[in-house]
Motif scaffolding. Structure first.
Motif, PDB file in Angstrom:
ATOM      1  N   LYS A 122     -20.484  15.224 -56.938  1.00  0.00           N
ATOM      2  CA  LYS A 122     -19.667  15.344 -55.733  1.00  0.00           C
ATOM      3  C   LYS A 122     -18.178  15.321 -56.075  1.00  0.00           C
ATOM      4  N   ILE A 141     -16.840  18.761 -56.799  1.00  0.00           N
ATOM      5  CA  ILE A 141     -16.981  19.881 -55.852  1.00  0.00           C
ATOM      6  C   ILE A 141     -15.665  20.415 -55.282  1.00  0.00           C
ATOM      7  N   THR A 145     -16.333  15.749 -47.981  1.00  0.00           N
ATOM      8  CA  THR A 145     -16.992  16.937 -48.554  1.00  0.00           C
ATOM      9  C   THR A 145     -17.443  17.898 -47.453  1.00  0.00           C
ATOM     10  N   LEU A 180     -17.095  21.179 -46.468  1.00  0.00           N
ATOM     11  CA  LEU A 180     -16.569  22.285 -47.277  1.00  0.00           C
ATOM     12  C   LEU A 180     -16.094  23.516 -46.516  1.00  0.00           C
ATOM     13  N   SER A 190     -29.497  18.032 -52.072  1.00  0.00           N
ATOM     14  CA  SER A 190     -28.203  18.451 -51.527  1.00  0.00           C
ATOM     15  C   SER A 190     -27.747  19.737 -52.200  1.00  0.00           C
ATOM     16  N   THR A 235     -24.963  21.176 -51.629  1.00  0.00           N
ATOM     17  CA  THR A 235     -23.542  21.047 -51.953  1.00  0.00           C
ATOM     18  C   THR A 235     -23.372  20.340 -53.303  1.00  0.00           C
ATOM     19  N   LEU A 271     -24.053  22.590 -56.118  1.00  0.00           N
ATOM     20  CA  LEU A 271     -23.198  23.777 -56.279  1.00  0.00           C
ATOM     21  C   LEU A 271     -22.582  23.957 -57.674  1.00  0.00           C
ATOM     22  N   PRO A 293     -19.932  29.240 -53.207  1.00  0.00           N
ATOM     23  CA  PRO A 293     -19.428  28.131 -52.371  1.00  0.00           C
ATOM     24  C   PRO A 293     -19.739  28.361 -50.894  1.00  0.00           C
ATOM     25  N   SER A 351     -23.465  27.806 -50.215  1.00  0.00           N
ATOM     26  CA  SER A 351     -23.972  26.428 -50.259  1.00  0.00           C
ATOM     27  C   SER A 351     -23.776  25.720 -48.916  1.00  0.00           C
ATOM     28  N   THR A 352     -22.879  26.209 -48.085  1.00  0.00           N
ATOM     29  CA  THR A 352     -22.712  25.543 -46.788  1.00  0.00           C
ATOM     30  C   THR A 352     -23.304  26.320 -45.621  1.00  0.00           C
ATOM     31  N   GLY A 396     -24.753  20.809 -46.403  1.00  0.00           N
ATOM     32  CA  GLY A 396     -25.625  20.824 -47.589  1.00  0.00           C
ATOM     33  C   GLY A 396     -25.861  19.437 -48.134  1.00  0.00           C
TER      34      GLY A 396
END
Ligand code: ASP
Length: 404
Positions: free
Chosen positions: A46, A49, A143, A145, A267, A269, A272, A294, A297-298, A344
């Motif tokens: 995390k 990220i 986070t 994103l 997760s 995210t 990622l 990116p 991932s969301t 995510g």
């Protein structure tokens, strides 16, 4: 990462998952004692990220040269997301209609946690609103994103208009991006231990193998429905990969490290950074990696969308409420929106499912039926989400205009 290392690492990750399952199954709650190791791995991922996606997007978008090209890559990406998410929901609905996992189910309603019951509805407008944040730092610390991605895209668009001055800044971001990817590779070496600890401790938390098995059996057909739907969708994505992106099985094998990480962390995210590294190792153009992944991932969550549709239909069947074709179309649309709106992070899909339930007027308490097995199914749908993102990057790569 050198190819040899990647191969060896994959073997260790598989061993990590198997050891995690076996020890969590056998030793139950004792394995909660290794949870800190998994948390350490997750936190480290995390940590990477936010700087990773900002530097990746600035580098990727500015390297498109002409900012108008963003329109092309953007529309291929969004088009891919919409089509594949739609296919996923459709598969979910087909399986749940054929298997009918909720019919004749004996159940008592469990109470559902407040964070689920209090979930506000997400419509199209809320999704648009979530693109912008009043406070970038706050979003970064949570986070969150999507607004960061949107900001980075506009930031790089503006940067490309500055000429030489802008180029110096782009070089800096590109160097930061390389540093971040190097850090990702270092963190990847810890994946086997991290994934082992995450899987073992979560199974331990569920009370070990026997307790968990009882939970699964109570809604066995439902679990089977979701897992078969996800497996089918994974194959459909494989077909898209072969026929449209013209890639082979080696692509899948190279991405497996990210898929197992998705399974371990639940997760997309947090996964990622690894997804980006694995897809890059597959020779996908940097611009596709830096822009598509990116964002994917969301917002691109095929597994979550499939699961939400299947779960809501399951709840309707359990309550003996018939869902007409029109209502299933509503489920189709809202499950797609709910998946786009889901973050995510672990079990986000369970929370946004409230939107789908509300749309077809089903009782929220129905969530109580699937609560106990959600953490388990979450791991499979997260891996499916990450696989969907990885295939998306290959598709975008195929349609990018390559420099000659
Ligand atoms: N855990 C999933 C993800 O991170 C979201 C979900 O709950 O379905 O992709």
């Amino acid at each position: 990462m050198p190819h040899k290392h990647a191969q060896i690492l994959l073997i260790f990750i598989v061993i990590g998952v198997m050891l995690g399952i076996t020890s969590g199954w056998m030793f139950g709650s004792t394995m909660v004692s290794v949870a800190w190791l998994g948390k350490l791995f997750l936190t480290t991922l995390k940590m990477l990220i936010v700087p990773l996606i900002i530097s990746a997007i600035v580098t990727g978008v500015s390297s498109l040269g002409d900012i108008r090209k963003l329109g092309r890559i953007g529309s291929i990406t969004i088009g891919y997301y919409i089509i594949t998410t739609g296919i996923a929901v459709f598969i979910g609905l087909i399986f749940v209609n054929i298997i009918q996992p909720g019919s004749n189910l004996q159940f008592t309603t469990a109470s559902i946690p407040d964070y689920i019951a209090e979930k506000e509805n997400i419509g199209f407008i809320q999704i648009i609103e979530s693109l912008i944040t009043p406070n970038l730092v706050k979003s970064a610390s949570e986070t969150d994103l999507l607004p960061i991605i949107v900001f980075s895209i506009f930031f790089s668009a503006a940067l490309t208009t500055l000429g030489q001055k802008g180029e110096r800044a782009i070089e800096l971001f590109s160097a930061i991006n390389e540093v971040m990817m190097k850090l990702v590779v270092w963190v990847m070496y810890f994946a086997p231990i991290g994934i082992f600890a995450l899987v073992a401790s979560r199974l331990g938390e569920a009370g070990g193998g026997e307790a968990f098995w009882l939970e699964i059996q109570a809604v066995g057909l439902y679990v089977l429905t979701v897992l078969s739907g996800l497996a089918t969708h994974i194959l459909v994505l494989g077909l898209i990969l072969t026929l449209i992106a013209k890639r082979h099985i080696s692509y899948f094998i190279n991405v497996t490290r990210a898929l197992f990480t998705a399974f371990g962390t639940a997760s997309s995210t947090a996964t990622l950074p690894l997804t980006m590294e694995c897809v890059r190792e597959n020779g996908v153009d940097d611009r596709a990696v830096e822009f598509t992944l990116p964002l994917g991932s969301t917002v691109n969550m095929d597994g979550t969308a499939l699961y939400e549709a299947a779960a809501v239909m399951f709840i309707a069947q359990a309550y003996g409420i018939e869902m007409s074709v029109t209502q299933q179309v509503i489920i189709f649309i809202t499950a797609t929106l709910a998946a786009i709106g889901a973050a995510g992070i672990p079990e986000a899909g369970l929370v946004t499912m409230v939107i789908v339930l509300n749309a077809v007027h089903l009782p929220l308490e129905g969530i109580g039926l699937i609560l106990a097995v959600d953490w388990f199914l979450d791991r499979f749908r997260t891996a499916t989400n990450v696989w969907g993102d990885s295939v998306g990057a290959a598709v975008v790569d195929r349609y990018l205009v390559k420099p000659s």
